[in-house]
Design a protein around this motif. Structure first.
Motif, mmCIF file in Angstrom:
data_model
loop_
_atom_site.group_PDB
_atom_site.id
_atom_site.type_symbol
_atom_site.label_atom_id
_atom_site.label_comp_id
_atom_site.label_asym_id
_atom_site.label_seq_id
_atom_site.Cartn_x
_atom_site.Cartn_y
_atom_site.Cartn_z
ATOM 1 N N VAL A 1 0.938 -1.239 0.012
ATOM 2 C CA VAL A 1 0.204 0.212 -0.046
ATOM 3 C C VAL A 1 0.887 1.144 0.004
ATOM 4 O O VAL A 1 1.974 1.361 0.892
ATOM 5 C CB VAL A 1 -0.906 -0.142 1.288
ATOM 6 C CG1 VAL A 1 -1.569 1.269 1.268
ATOM 7 C CG2 VAL A 1 -1.877 -1.006 1.154
ATOM 8 N N VAL A 2 0.339 2.163 -0.773
ATOM 9 C CA VAL A 2 1.149 3.639 -0.911
ATOM 10 C C VAL A 2 0.611 4.777 0.426
ATOM 11 O O VAL A 2 -0.559 4.461 0.382
ATOM 12 C CB VAL A 2 0.928 4.239 -2.156
ATOM 13 C CG1 VAL A 2 1.842 5.577 -2.049
ATOM 14 C CG2 VAL A 2 1.829 3.207 -3.209
ATOM 15 N N ALA A 3 1.598 4.929 1.087
ATOM 16 C CA ALA A 3 1.156 5.929 2.055
ATOM 17 C C ALA A 3 1.866 7.323 1.868
ATOM 18 O O ALA A 3 2.843 7.359 1.195
ATOM 19 C CB ALA A 3 1.514 5.507 3.383
ATOM 20 N N GLU A 4 1.361 8.236 2.495
ATOM 21 C CA GLU A 4 1.907 9.720 2.555
ATOM 22 C C GLU A 4 2.179 10.182 3.715
ATOM 23 O O GLU A 4 1.387 9.713 4.837
ATOM 24 C CB GLU A 4 1.040 10.510 1.479
ATOM 25 C CG GLU A 4 -0.257 10.928 2.155
ATOM 26 C CD GLU A 4 -1.271 11.825 1.410
ATOM 27 O OE1 GLU A 4 -1.196 11.829 0.294
ATOM 28 O OE2 GLU A 4 -1.880 12.752 2.056
ATOM 29 N N GLU A 5 3.309 10.807 3.835
ATOM 30 C CA GLU A 5 3.910 11.434 5.302
ATOM 31 C C GLU A 5 3.991 12.770 5.019
ATOM 32 O O GLU A 5 4.945 13.148 4.235
ATOM 33 C CB GLU A 5 5.121 10.562 5.560
ATOM 34 C CG GLU A 5 4.987 9.011 5.752
ATOM 35 C CD GLU A 5 3.630 8.657 6.822
ATOM 36 O OE1 GLU A 5 3.303 9.253 7.537
ATOM 37 O OE2 GLU A 5 3.398 7.413 6.677
ATOM 38 N N LEU A 6 3.523 13.656 5.942
ATOM 39 C CA LEU A 6 3.957 15.051 5.966
ATOM 40 C C LEU A 6 4.884 15.393 6.762
ATOM 41 O O LEU A 6 4.582 15.312 8.074
ATOM 42 C CB LEU A 6 2.606 15.809 6.135
ATOM 43 C CG LEU A 6 2.460 17.469 5.777
ATOM 44 C CD1 LEU A 6 3.326 17.882 4.814
ATOM 45 C CD2 LEU A 6 1.246 17.940 6.180
ATOM 46 N N PHE A 7 5.816 16.157 6.487
ATOM 47 C CA PHE A 7 6.858 16.510 7.561
ATOM 48 C C PHE A 7 7.267 18.125 7.510
ATOM 49 O O PHE A 7 6.779 18.740 6.285
ATOM 50 C CB PHE A 7 8.203 15.942 7.337
ATOM 51 C CG PHE A 7 8.342 14.466 7.663
ATOM 52 C CD1 PHE A 7 8.750 14.090 8.963
ATOM 53 C CD2 PHE A 7 8.004 13.575 6.749
ATOM 54 C CE1 PHE A 7 8.989 12.757 9.206
ATOM 55 C CE2 PHE A 7 7.839 12.349 7.005
ATOM 56 C CZ PHE A 7 8.369 11.676 8.290
ATOM 57 N N PHE A 8 7.624 18.579 8.618
ATOM 58 C CA PHE A 8 8.037 20.115 8.601
ATOM 59 C C PHE A 8 9.507 20.324 9.283
ATOM 60 O O PHE A 8 9.824 19.534 10.138
ATOM 61 C CB PHE A 8 6.922 20.918 9.185
ATOM 62 C CG PHE A 8 7.004 21.350 10.469
ATOM 63 C CD1 PHE A 8 7.366 22.426 11.147
ATOM 64 C CD2 PHE A 8 6.738 20.267 11.709
ATOM 65 C CE1 PHE A 8 7.728 22.809 12.413
ATOM 66 C CE2 PHE A 8 7.022 20.614 13.079
ATOM 67 C CZ PHE A 8 7.496 22.037 13.296
ATOM 68 N N ALA A 9 9.854 21.523 8.808
ATOM 69 C CA ALA A 9 11.066 21.792 9.653
ATOM 70 C C ALA A 9 11.331 23.295 9.509
ATOM 71 O O ALA A 9 10.535 24.009 8.713
ATOM 72 C CB ALA A 9 12.300 21.282 8.748
ATOM 73 N N ARG A 10 12.018 23.979 10.261
ATOM 74 C CA ARG A 10 12.083 25.369 10.573
ATOM 75 C C ARG A 10 13.560 25.676 9.756
ATOM 76 O O ARG A 10 14.532 25.113 10.049
ATOM 77 C CB ARG A 10 12.221 25.794 11.871
ATOM 78 C CG ARG A 10 11.913 27.290 12.226
ATOM 79 C CD ARG A 10 11.800 27.603 13.722
ATOM 80 N NE ARG A 10 10.746 27.141 14.101
ATOM 81 C CZ ARG A 10 9.526 27.884 13.810
ATOM 82 N NH1 ARG A 10 9.529 28.856 13.398
ATOM 83 N NH2 ARG A 10 8.339 27.439 14.344
ATOM 84 N N ARG A 11 13.540 27.101 9.190
ATOM 85 C CA ARG A 11 14.747 27.437 8.451
ATOM 86 C C ARG A 11 15.484 28.168 9.552
ATOM 87 O O ARG A 11 14.881 28.921 10.445
ATOM 88 C CB ARG A 11 14.303 28.422 7.439
ATOM 89 C CG ARG A 11 15.623 28.707 6.596
ATOM 90 C CD ARG A 11 15.353 29.102 5.320
ATOM 91 N NE ARG A 11 13.935 29.819 4.879
ATOM 92 C CZ ARG A 11 13.622 30.018 3.790
ATOM 93 N NH1 ARG A 11 14.373 29.187 2.722
ATOM 94 N NH2 ARG A 11 12.509 30.499 3.431
ATOM 95 N N GLU A 12 16.788 27.888 9.670
ATOM 96 C CA GLU A 12 17.643 28.466 10.726
ATOM 97 C C GLU A 12 18.712 29.372 10.222
ATOM 98 O O GLU A 12 20.053 29.122 10.352
ATOM 99 C CB GLU A 12 18.368 27.185 11.585
ATOM 100 C CG GLU A 12 17.226 26.292 12.202
ATOM 101 C CD GLU A 12 17.639 25.217 12.913
ATOM 102 O OE1 GLU A 12 18.974 24.829 12.768
ATOM 103 O OE2 GLU A 12 17.338 24.686 13.717
ATOM 104 N N GLY A 13 18.358 30.254 9.269
ATOM 105 C CA GLY A 13 18.952 31.070 8.734
ATOM 106 C C GLY A 13 20.313 30.649 7.799
ATOM 107 O O GLY A 13 19.971 29.701 7.044
#
Length: 214
Positions: free
Chosen positions: A62-74
């Motif tokens: 089965v194909v699954a989707e995953e959402l990630f986030f990160a913060r820009r640190e200059g």
């Protein structure tokens, strides 16, 4: 598993958005082909927050989707990516025919949306947190980019248009609360681009779709 995917998400943001870049970039197009088990479907940046949508094939196929986030640190680039949400049953886009079966003749369709409370750090945020909404769109393989127009009240016309290049047939759009945008599909035609006439009106949390001041 999420740790390996998080590393992939951070690498995708690093490749697509150098420090100081704007809110749109591009990474190589990907499909889930052969032995490939993880690909980057799309990335999106809002302010200092970066988001990466990954597709991966589970052991059961089965194909699954995953959402990630990160913060820009200059100048340091992007911090560690964190997992926001995931779901199974994403389209198995191993070839154009799978996407065509979902689109059924349209140039764009919605694959779903989700909301997550995140520390945005914006002045209008409640104790630093805001409820962000994420829209996932599937587009036809002939589409070269999306034209996104902000229709929220108070948005200056000059800053309300974004050309979002597509890295795959799946597009991720992240909206802050009260934001409204109109999304149109565009295909390259010679030296210019032609609109296919289809549009979606998308809204952030707490906003009514299509609301604007014009």
């Amino acid at each position: 598993m999420h740790r390996n995917l998080a590393d992939t998400a951070r690498a995708a943001l690093t490749d697509a958005y150098a420090p100081g870049a704007g809110e749109h970039g591009a990474v190589p197009a990907h499909r889930l082909e052969g032995a490939t088990t993880t690909v980057v479907a799309d990335t999106c940046v809002r302010g200092d927050l970066g988001f990466a949508l990954l597709l991966h094939r589970r052991k059961d196929g089965v194909v699954a989707e995953e959402l990630f986030f990160a913060r820009r640190e200059g100048a340091e680039g992007w911090g560690s990516a964190e997992h926001l949400s995931g779901s199974a049953g994403a389209p198995d886009l191993t070839g154009p025919e799978e996407a065509a079966a979902v689109l059924r003749g349209w140039s764009m369709t919605s694959l779903g949306e989700s909301e997550t409370l995140l520390p945005t750090g914006r002045p209008q945020a409640d104790e630093g947190y805001e409820l962000m909404r994420f829209h996932v769109l599937l587009v036809d393989e002939s589409i070269s980019h999306l034209h996104i127009e902000a229709t929220s009240a108070g948005v200056p016309p000059a800053s309300g248009h974004v050309r979002k290049p597509l890295t795959s047939q799946i597009a991720l759009i992240a909206l802050f609360p009260e934001e409204n945008v109109t999304v149109r599909t565009r295909a390259e035609a010679g030296t210019g681009a032609r609109s296919l006439g289809e549009l979606f009106e998308l809204a952030g949390s707490g906003a009514a779709p299509g609301a604007c001041d014009t």
